[in-house]
Design a protein around this motif. Structure first.
Motif, PDB file in Angstrom:
ATOM      1  N   SER A   1       0.827  -1.209   0.000  1.00 53.80           N
ATOM      2  CA  SER A   1       0.000   0.000   0.000  1.00 53.80           C
ATOM      3  C   SER A   1       0.862   1.261   0.000  1.00 53.80           C
ATOM      4  O   SER A   1       0.545   2.250  -0.672  1.00 53.80           O
ATOM      5  N   LYS A   2       1.956   1.209   0.759  1.00 50.87           N
ATOM      6  CA  LYS A   2       2.854   2.359   0.797  1.00 50.87           C
ATOM      7  C   LYS A   2       3.412   2.679  -0.589  1.00 50.87           C
ATOM      8  O   LYS A   2       3.549   3.845  -0.975  1.00 50.87           O
ATOM      9  N   ILE A   3       3.715   1.609  -1.346  1.00 49.95           N
ATOM     10  CA  ILE A   3       4.302   1.798  -2.669  1.00 49.95           C
ATOM     11  C   ILE A   3       3.271   2.314  -3.669  1.00 49.95           C
ATOM     12  O   ILE A   3       3.492   3.313  -4.365  1.00 49.95           O
TER      13      ILE A   3
ATOM     14  N   ASP B   1       0.690   5.391  -1.660  1.00 51.37           N
ATOM     15  CA  ASP B   1       1.375   6.584  -1.169  1.00 51.37           C
ATOM     16  C   ASP B   1       2.470   7.060  -2.117  1.00 51.37           C
ATOM     17  O   ASP B   1       3.022   8.145  -1.945  1.00 51.37           O
ATOM     18  N   GLY B   2       2.834   6.217  -3.087  1.00 56.58           N
ATOM     19  CA  GLY B   2       3.826   6.621  -4.075  1.00 56.58           C
ATOM     20  C   GLY B   2       5.255   6.597  -3.581  1.00 56.58           C
ATOM     21  O   GLY B   2       6.135   7.244  -4.160  1.00 56.58           O
ATOM     22  N   GLY B   3       5.529   5.882  -2.506  1.00 53.46           N
ATOM     23  CA  GLY B   3       6.885   5.800  -1.991  1.00 53.46           C
ATOM     24  C   GLY B   3       7.057   4.569  -1.124  1.00 53.46           C
ATOM     25  O   GLY B   3       6.113   3.817  -0.904  1.00 53.46           O
ATOM     26  N   VAL B   4       8.262   4.377  -0.648  1.00 59.69           N
ATOM     27  CA  VAL B   4       8.541   3.224   0.208  1.00 59.69           C
ATOM     28  C   VAL B   4       8.752   3.685   1.638  1.00 59.69           C
ATOM     29  O   VAL B   4       9.191   4.816   1.875  1.00 59.69           O
ATOM     30  N   PRO B   5       8.432   2.831   2.611  1.00 60.35           N
ATOM     31  CA  PRO B   5       8.693   3.191   4.002  1.00 60.35           C
ATOM     32  C   PRO B   5      10.188   3.258   4.279  1.00 60.35           C
ATOM     33  O   PRO B   5      10.984   2.653   3.561  1.00 60.35           O
TER      34      PRO B   5
ATOM     35  N   GLU C   1       6.732   2.136  10.244  1.00 58.96           N
ATOM     36  CA  GLU C   1       5.716   2.633   9.314  1.00 58.96           C
ATOM     37  C   GLU C   1       4.778   1.529   8.845  1.00 58.96           C
ATOM     38  O   GLU C   1       3.721   1.806   8.275  1.00 58.96           O
ATOM     39  N   LEU C   2       5.156   0.275   9.073  1.00 63.72           N
ATOM     40  CA  LEU C   2       4.311  -0.846   8.648  1.00 63.72           C
ATOM     41  C   LEU C   2       3.309  -1.258   9.719  1.00 63.72           C
ATOM     42  O   LEU C   2       2.471  -2.120   9.488  1.00 63.72           O
ATOM     43  N   GLY C   3       3.404  -0.641  10.868  1.00 64.07           N
ATOM     44  CA  GLY C   3       2.472  -0.959  11.950  1.00 64.07           C
ATOM     45  C   GLY C   3       2.939  -0.349  13.247  1.00 64.07           C
ATOM     46  O   GLY C   3       4.146  -0.209  13.489  1.00 64.07           O
ATOM     47  N   ARG C   4       1.999   0.023  14.096  1.00 68.86           N
ATOM     48  CA  ARG C   4       2.334   0.744  15.317  1.00 68.86           C
ATOM     49  C   ARG C   4       3.171  -0.107  16.274  1.00 68.86           C
ATOM     50  O   ARG C   4       4.066   0.404  16.947  1.00 68.86           O
TER      51      ARG C   4
ATOM     52  N   GLU D   1       9.440  -0.587 -11.375  1.00 70.22           N
ATOM     53  CA  GLU D   1       8.721  -1.471 -10.460  1.00 70.22           C
ATOM     54  C   GLU D   1       9.584  -1.777  -9.240  1.00 70.22           C
ATOM     55  O   GLU D   1      10.807  -1.716  -9.290  1.00 70.22           O
ATOM     56  N   TYR D   2       8.902  -2.104  -8.148  1.00 66.33           N
ATOM     57  CA  TYR D   2       9.608  -2.409  -6.907  1.00 66.33           C
ATOM     58  C   TYR D   2       9.605  -3.913  -6.634  1.00 66.33           C
ATOM     59  O   TYR D   2       8.624  -4.603  -6.905  1.00 66.33           O
ATOM     60  N   ASN D   3      10.706  -4.393  -6.111  1.00 69.05           N
ATOM     61  CA  ASN D   3      10.787  -5.721  -5.504  1.00 69.05           C
ATOM     62  C   ASN D   3      10.943  -5.512  -4.005  1.00 69.05           C
ATOM     63  O   ASN D   3      11.723  -4.644  -3.580  1.00 69.05           O
ATOM     64  N   TYR D   4      10.254  -6.294  -3.223  1.00 70.29           N
ATOM     65  CA  TYR D   4      10.413  -6.164  -1.776  1.00 70.29           C
ATOM     66  C   TYR D   4      10.051  -7.481  -1.110  1.00 70.29           C
ATOM     67  O   TYR D   4       9.403  -8.346  -1.693  1.00 70.29           O
ATOM     68  N   PHE D   5      10.484  -7.629   0.114  1.00 67.82           N
ATOM     69  CA  PHE D   5      10.064  -8.774   0.916  1.00 67.82           C
ATOM     70  C   PHE D   5      10.104  -8.395   2.388  1.00 67.82           C
ATOM     71  O   PHE D   5      10.863  -7.510   2.800  1.00 67.82           O
ATOM     72  N   VAL D   6       9.240  -9.040   3.158  1.00 60.64           N
ATOM     73  CA  VAL D   6       9.257  -8.920   4.615  1.00 60.64           C
ATOM     74  C   VAL D   6       9.720 -10.258   5.167  1.00 60.64           C
ATOM     75  O   VAL D   6       9.485 -11.302   4.543  1.00 60.64           O
TER      76      VAL D   6
END
Length: 299
Positions: free
Chosen positions: A64-66, A69-73, A78-81, A99-104
């Motif tokens: 959702s941030k990407i 919001d148009g950006g990365v945390p 920023e991913l949760g309180r 495009e973005y690649n990401y992983f948690v």
């Protein structure tokens, strides 16, 4: 009979004998032996499901941030309180196409099979090719990644860094290594060397195939250790895993654990046995049906 004697005898009749106490204790011990594993397994599954849900939530917020919001945390918070930065981390990179690649990911020790049942695209191990990824501040960093790391991206497996350059599954990795060995033979007229030079420390098993020996020789991928050996490809279960499989043309089950120090062997070019076949323990051993291979994590 006087009152004292009457009370004494009544008290004895209401008590338990040593044999009766031993029987009761034996029954209780039996119940505990049955109930305790059930409770442990239930707790283990509950912890794994909780981790799976946390990874799904963190990935969803990252996405959702990407795209909203148009950006990365920048920081894990920023991913949760209440994100526990000691247990979770996240990393990303922006590709040339925008495009973005990401992983948690997490370093919590939970049952990966249960996690993967909930998150089909989740992976376990050290992701490959993430040298240019940026890790979020406040969470786990690059140094936290190891063979037990569980990672996930909501965008699917194509947006997650794989375990190796060939992919993440046993079929992908084994086929990739077999192809490299065969191509080496076609291009050089010989098979790769299958030893480590003691003087230089060079591991020709991997270096002849232009693979990073420090990465491959010291890692297991999905519970499997891969060991190219000249005309052969050897695989064995990592510590804490076992292989279960059927022998070719039979319903008989075979099993291989790390403690046996044996391998499953694929014959690429050894003339002493049929090429293109998987064998148990040695080329003189029995053929196995590799399609039945199960990689099981020991409890």
């Amino acid at each position: 009979m006087n009152l004292t004697m009457s009370c004494f005898m009544c008290s004895r009749r209401r008590g338990f004998s040593v044999i009766e106490m031993l029987i009761v204790l034996a029954v209780l011990a039996g119940l505990i032996a049955v109930i305790a594993p059930i409770g442990v397994n239930t707790l283990r599954k509950s912890q794994a499901v909780s981790v799976a849900k946390d990874l799904k939530t963190l990935s969803s917020v990252f996405s959702s941030k990407i795209y909203l919001d148009g950006g990365v945390p920048v920081v894990i918070g920023e991913l949760g309180r209440n994100v526990d930065g000691r247990s979770f981390g996240a990393a990303w990179k922006k590709n040339d196409d925008g495009e973005y690649n990401y992983f948690v990911f997490t370093n919590r020790s939970v049952d990966f099979e249960t996690v993967s049942d909930v998150l089909v695209d989740s992976r376990q191990g050290i992701p490959f090719g993430i040298d240019d990824f940026t890790f979020l501040d406040g969470g786990l960093g690059r140094e936290s990644l190891d063979s037990e790391t569980i990672y996930y991206s909501l965008l699917g497996e194509n947006f997650i860094a794989p375990l190796t350059e060939f992919g993440s599954t046993f079929n992908e990795i084994s086929e990739g290594l077999k192809t490299l060995i065969q191509e080496f033979f076609v291009n050089n007229g010989r098979y790769p060397r299958d030893w480590i030079d003691k003087e230089s420390g060079k591991d020709y098993r991997f270096e002849d195939l232009s693979l990073d020996a420090s990465f491959w020789a010291n890692s297991a991928f999905g519970g499997v250790v891969y060991k190219p050996a000249g005309k052969l490809l050897r695989v064995s279960p990592d510590k804490g895993y076992k292989f279960v499989f059927n022998f070719l043309g039979s319903s008989e089950k075979g099993e291989l654990t790390e403690r046996l120090k044996w391998d499953l062997i694929y014959n690429i070019g050894n003339d002493s046995a049929d090429t293109g076949c998987w064998y148990f323990h040695s080329l003189e051993g029995r053929k196995i049906d590799i399609s039945t291979l199960e990689i099981v994590k020991l409890s």
